[in-house]
Design a protein around this motif. Structure first.
Motif, mmCIF file in Angstrom:
data_model
loop_
_atom_site.group_PDB
_atom_site.id
_atom_site.type_symbol
_atom_site.label_atom_id
_atom_site.label_comp_id
_atom_site.label_asym_id
_atom_site.label_seq_id
_atom_site.Cartn_x
_atom_site.Cartn_y
_atom_site.Cartn_z
ATOM 1 N N THR A 46 -8.895 0.185 0.877
ATOM 2 C CA THR A 46 -7.432 0.255 0.812
ATOM 3 C C THR A 46 -6.988 1.585 1.439
ATOM 4 O OG1 THR A 46 -7.472 1.348 -1.316
ATOM 5 C CG2 THR A 46 -7.409 -1.054 -1.359
ATOM 6 N N ILE A 47 -5.696 1.737 1.618
ATOM 7 C CA ILE A 47 -5.121 3.024 2.023
ATOM 8 C C ILE A 47 -5.304 3.939 0.817
ATOM 9 C CG2 ILE A 47 -2.975 4.222 2.581
ATOM 10 C CD1 ILE A 47 -2.043 1.481 3.832
ATOM 11 N N SER A 48 -6.140 4.953 0.940
ATOM 12 C CA SER A 48 -6.562 5.687 -0.261
ATOM 13 C C SER A 48 -7.251 6.999 0.111
ATOM 14 C CB SER A 48 -7.549 4.821 -1.060
ATOM 15 O OG SER A 48 -8.646 4.457 -0.234
ATOM 16 N N VAL A 63 -7.722 8.072 4.024
ATOM 17 C CA VAL A 63 -8.053 7.013 4.981
ATOM 18 C C VAL A 63 -6.998 5.908 4.929
ATOM 19 C CG1 VAL A 63 -10.545 7.453 4.921
ATOM 20 C CG2 VAL A 63 -9.597 5.719 3.411
ATOM 21 N N SER A 64 -6.693 5.360 6.112
ATOM 22 C CA SER A 64 -5.729 4.259 6.200
ATOM 23 C C SER A 64 -6.494 2.958 6.380
ATOM 24 C CB SER A 64 -4.782 4.494 7.368
ATOM 25 O OG SER A 64 -4.036 5.661 7.134
ATOM 26 N N THR A 76 -21.056 5.310 6.060
ATOM 27 C CA THR A 76 -20.134 5.472 7.189
ATOM 28 C C THR A 76 -18.807 4.846 6.829
ATOM 29 O OG1 THR A 76 -22.014 5.273 8.691
ATOM 30 C CG2 THR A 76 -19.829 5.060 9.670
ATOM 31 N N ILE A 77 -17.731 5.563 7.129
ATOM 32 C CA ILE A 77 -16.389 5.001 6.967
ATOM 33 C C ILE A 77 -15.773 4.880 8.348
ATOM 34 C CG2 ILE A 77 -14.058 5.473 6.096
ATOM 35 C CD1 ILE A 77 -15.501 6.618 3.592
ATOM 36 N N LEU A 78 -15.356 3.663 8.672
ATOM 37 C CA LEU A 78 -14.676 3.394 9.936
ATOM 38 C C LEU A 78 -13.233 3.075 9.572
ATOM 39 C CD1 LEU A 78 -17.369 0.919 11.261
ATOM 40 C CD2 LEU A 78 -17.004 3.228 12.096
ATOM 41 N N ALA A 79 -12.301 3.920 10.002
ATOM 42 C CA ALA A 79 -10.908 3.725 9.596
ATOM 43 C C ALA A 79 -9.990 3.844 10.803
ATOM 44 C CB ALA A 79 -10.521 4.758 8.543
ATOM 45 N N GLU A 80 -8.838 3.164 10.739
ATOM 46 C CA GLU A 80 -7.827 3.277 11.805
ATOM 47 C C GLU A 80 -7.400 4.726 11.968
ATOM 48 O OE1 GLU A 80 -6.152 1.784 14.256
ATOM 49 O OE2 GLU A 80 -7.698 0.283 13.905
ATOM 50 N N SER A 81 -7.184 5.403 10.823
ATOM 51 C CA SER A 81 -6.901 6.833 10.863
ATOM 52 C C SER A 81 -7.480 7.474 9.609
ATOM 53 C CB SER A 81 -5.394 7.101 10.976
ATOM 54 O OG SER A 81 -4.745 6.716 9.801
ATOM 55 N N ALA A 82 -7.828 8.746 9.728
ATOM 56 C CA ALA A 82 -8.392 9.495 8.596
ATOM 57 C C ALA A 82 -8.083 10.962 8.827
ATOM 58 C CB ALA A 82 -9.903 9.276 8.513
ATOM 59 N N GLU A 83 -7.710 11.652 7.762
ATOM 60 C CA GLU A 83 -7.402 13.077 7.883
ATOM 61 C C GLU A 83 -7.980 13.875 6.713
ATOM 62 O OE1 GLU A 83 -4.271 11.114 7.310
ATOM 63 O OE2 GLU A 83 -4.471 10.329 9.335
#
Ligand code: ATP
Length: 133
Positions: A46-48, A63-64, A76-83
């Motif tokens: 989830t977005i979290s 993560v989005s 491994t985390i593959l996300a559209e965006s992560a900050e």
């Protein structure tokens, strides 16, 4: 202490690489706490906030969505965006939150614009929480 090698990757490139004793993620099926030696797993997120614990260090990553892929010694985390918290522009997230709230007021529930604004709102709130504001 036994650790996992952790990578957080987005289409723009790697966001985080490090070791963690425990990784907590919010999968769509619920919260998962992952320790080294975990059975292989792929789960949508989830977005979290992702939490990485290593000794007394705790690292948060916003993560989005995306996916977590677990192997016994690697996560491994593959996300559209992560900050990372320090890379989050809180004013930008606040502006995105207000914009999304206005759009949700304008759009009727259940339509595409409403859903899209709702996701934008969740991304903005998640970023503000990870940045600590
Ligand atoms: P905005 O409306 O502010 O662009 P958004 O949720 O639509 O927000 P995304 O599409 O999720 O933005 O992300 C686009 C890119 O901008 C990604 O690389 C993401 O990491 C980055 N980004 C988005 N919001 C922020 C922020 N508040 N601080 C830092 N980087 C951000």
């Amino acid at each position: 202490m036994n650790t996992l090698k952790v990578n957080v990757v987005t289409p723009d490139g790697p966001v985080y690489e490090g070791e963690a004793e425990l990784v907590s993620v919010k999968a769509q099926s619920g919260e998962l706490g992952i320790l080294p030696g975990h059975i292989p797993l792929v789960a949508p997120l989830t977005i979290s906030a992702v939490r990485l614990k290593n000794g007394s260090d705790a690292q948060l990553v916003a993560v989005s969505g995306g996916f977590v892929e677990v192997r016994p010694k690697q996560l491994t985390i593959l996300a559209e965006s992560a900050e990372l918290p320090g890379d989050i522009d809180v004013d930008r997230a606040r502006a995105a939150k207000e914009r999304a709230e206005r759009r949700m007021e304008q759009a009727k529930q259940e339509n595409v614009d409403f859903k899209r604004a709702e996701l934008a709102l969740r991304r903005a709130i998640n970023r503000m929480e990870v940045a600590g504001r």
